[in-house]
Design an enzyme around this catalytic site. Structure first.
Site, PDB file in Angstrom:
ATOM      1  N   ARG A 160       0.821  -1.216   0.000  1.00 51.38           N
ATOM      2  CA  ARG A 160       0.000   0.000   0.000  1.00 51.38           C
ATOM      3  C   ARG A 160       0.848   1.257   0.000  1.00 51.38           C
ATOM      4  NH1 ARG A 160      -2.403   1.322   4.313  1.00 51.38           N
ATOM      5  NH2 ARG A 160      -3.154  -0.751   4.848  1.00 51.38           N
ATOM      6  N   TYR A 191     -11.469  20.914 -15.700  1.00 48.15           N
ATOM      7  CA  TYR A 191     -12.017  19.569 -15.835  1.00 48.15           C
ATOM      8  C   TYR A 191     -13.297  19.470 -14.995  1.00 48.15           C
ATOM      9  CZ  TYR A 191     -12.672  14.614 -15.464  1.00 48.15           C
ATOM     10  OH  TYR A 191     -13.237  13.373 -15.493  1.00 48.15           O
ATOM     11  N   ASP A 195      -3.091  21.587 -13.095  1.00 49.68           N
ATOM     12  CA  ASP A 195      -3.477  20.377 -13.838  1.00 49.68           C
ATOM     13  C   ASP A 195      -2.802  20.462 -15.203  1.00 49.68           C
ATOM     14  OD1 ASP A 195      -4.697  18.437 -15.412  1.00 49.68           O
ATOM     15  OD2 ASP A 195      -6.696  18.741 -14.553  1.00 49.68           O
ATOM     16  N   LYS A 250      -4.681   9.976 -19.805  1.00 45.17           N
ATOM     17  CA  LYS A 250      -4.768  10.653 -21.092  1.00 45.17           C
ATOM     18  C   LYS A 250      -3.455  10.495 -21.860  1.00 45.17           C
ATOM     19  CE  LYS A 250      -8.720  11.642 -19.285  1.00 45.17           C
ATOM     20  NZ  LYS A 250      -8.999  12.890 -18.587  1.00 45.17           N
TER      21      LYS A 250
HETATM   22  C1  LIG Z   1      -9.525  13.241 -17.395  1.00 46.91           C
HETATM   23  C2  LIG Z   1      -9.065  14.457 -16.708  1.00 46.91           C
HETATM   24  C3  LIG Z   1      -8.987  14.510 -15.317  1.00 46.91           C
HETATM   25  C4  LIG Z   1      -9.456  13.371 -14.440  1.00 46.91           C
HETATM   26  O1  LIG Z   1      -8.619  12.256 -14.541  1.00 46.91           O
HETATM   27  P1  LIG Z   1      -9.114  10.725 -14.379  1.00 46.91           P
HETATM   28  O2  LIG Z   1      -7.878   9.959 -14.678  1.00 46.91           O
HETATM   29  O3  LIG Z   1     -10.242  10.499 -15.346  1.00 46.91           O
HETATM   30  O4  LIG Z   1      -9.560  10.588 -12.959  1.00 46.91           O
HETATM   31  C5  LIG Z   1      -8.500  15.685 -14.748  1.00 46.91           C
HETATM   32  N1  LIG Z   1      -8.109  16.730 -15.507  1.00 46.91           N
HETATM   33  C6  LIG Z   1      -8.165  16.706 -16.847  1.00 46.91           C
HETATM   34  C7  LIG Z   1      -7.719  17.901 -17.629  1.00 46.91           C
HETATM   35  C8  LIG Z   1      -8.650  15.575 -17.489  1.00 46.91           C
HETATM   36  O5  LIG Z   1      -8.733  15.563 -18.836  1.00 46.91           O
END
Ligand SMILES: *Cc1c(COP(=O)(O)O)cnc(C)c1O
Length: 381
Positions: free
Chosen positions: A54, A106, A179, A204
């Site tokens: 963990r 997001y 982000d 992504k």
């Molecule tokens: C998809 C996404 C997220 C969330 O990520 P997950 O892996 O789906 O939890 C956050 N920020 C952006 C810009 C995203 O495209």
């Protein structure tokens, strides 16, 4: 990282995965370690430093090292999803704390912030972060603990000035978190502009094949008090990926540079092709007419990203019909895979969405640009 890697281009460091290999077999690909528990010495120590899966797993190490290296970060940690990564950072807040976040971000995280802020006793102000003055006005010195940014911001590709926003956060004693999912560290390194923490949905571009859910937090300085809490929360709550997924992420990242280069070129080709088309309005920070183009050109290197949106001038129903007629583009949510995806965001995000109902979001994959352009040309009304 080897001394060789220190001098190399990020594309080379990615392809080499910083020279990671399997120490036991000398395999050129690092191994997967499914063990949940590790041998303990008679003297009660853990000879390799691992005790239980963990807190830490050796399969994470090469991916985390590579991510920290690319972001210019002191350390990176993998999480079970991008949302787990982001919400872990917000879980370091205490009741009474204040957050400044962008209006365009997001949507899943925007919803989470709205729902949980009140429940957990902290407050959030959503501002237009393309306007540094609006961010400055929203920050409450001594009370604002996190300033959160996303640039270019999903799904209208608003651009935030990272250096200016970082200065505002620092002056107020707040953590500046970014982000960085859409540009990836190949196009923007937020820490170079003053960010404290960088977050990714590794689901992504980093993984890039629409087959792994994962997140990342990377930190400028491990001595930041919030980081100690981030590590403790991950270890205690277990919001990390399994070793098989972590291994797949490293495999995916090795081709990030070529995938992203092609994706950016496709986005630019599509944006330019449709820039003067009266059927659409193109939202792409790579076009000189985009309001954030100047800042994007300063803080993005090597491309403006593989994401763009088209507003269909005939209206919302025409946008939905256009998506329905596409044959090469796949209708699905998410971004950053090798296959190009199209989505009508407003119908997904709901009534509080900042995205116009006539807008289609395009995630450009690595197909031939002409096939993507022809498909759009035929489908548009
Ligand atoms: C998809 C996404 C997220 C969330 O990520 P997950 O892996 O789906 O939890 C956050 N920020 C952006 C810009 C995203 O495209």
């Amino acid at each position: 990282m080897t001394d060789t890697d220190r001098l190399l281009d990020p594309a080379t460091r990615l392809a080499r995965a910083l020279g990671a290999h399997d120490a036991a077999s000398h395999g050129v690909v690092p191994g997967i370690h499914p063990a949940t528990t590790f041998l303990r010495g008679g003297d009660l120590t853990y000879p390799a430093g691992y005790s239980y899966a963990r807190p830490f797993n050796p399969t994470f190490d090469p991916a985390e090292r590579l991510l920290a290296d690319l972001e210019g970060a002191a350390e990176a940690l993998l999480f079970a999803s991008g949302m787990t990564a982001a919400t872990t950072l917000f879980q370091t807040l205490s009741p009474g704390d204040h957050v400044v976040a962008p209006k365009v971000m997001y949507w899943g995280l925007r919803h989470w912030l709205r729902a949980h802020a009140a429940q957990w006793g902290w407050s959030v102000d959503f501002v237009d972060m393309t306007d540094t003055g609006a961010t400055a006005a929203a920050i409450r010195p001594g009370k604002t603990r996190i300033v959160w940014a996303e640039t270019p911001a999903n799904p209208t590709w608003d651009v935030t000035d990272l250096a200016a926003t970082a200065r505002l956060a620092r002056e107020a004693g707040a953590l500046f978190a970014v982000d960085n999912t859409v540009p990836t560290p190949l196009l923007t390194r937020p820490i170079d502009f003053g960010a404290d923490v960088v977050m990714h949905s590794a689901t992504k571009y980093l993984n890039g094949h629409s087959d792994v859910l994962m997140g990342v937090l990377a930190v400028r300085d491990t001595a930041l008090p919030a980081w100690e809490r981030v590590r403790a929360i991950r270890a205690a709550q277990g919001g990390m990926p399994g070793p098989f997924e972590a291994w797949l992420l490293l495999r995916g990242m090795r081709t990030l540079a070529v995938r992203l280069e092609r994706g950016c070129a496709n986005a630019m080709a599509i944006a330019r092709h449709f820039a003067a088309d009266p059927r659409v309005t193109v939202l792409y920070p790579g076009l000189p007419g985009h309001p954030g183009h100047g800042i994007a050109a300063r803080q993005m290197t090597g491309g403006f990203g593989a994401m763009l949106s088209l507003r269909i001038n005939a209206g919302a129903q025409a946008a939905i019909d256009t998506a329905a007629r596409l044959k090469v583009w796949t209708r699905a949510t998410s971004i950053g895979g090798v296959e190009s995806l199209v989505e009508h965001r407003a119908s997904v995000e709901g009534p509080d969405s900042p995205c116009p109902p006539d807008m289609l979001r395009l995630s450009c994959g690595i197909e031939a640009a002409d096939d993507l352009i022809d498909d759009l040309d035929r489908a548009l009304p």
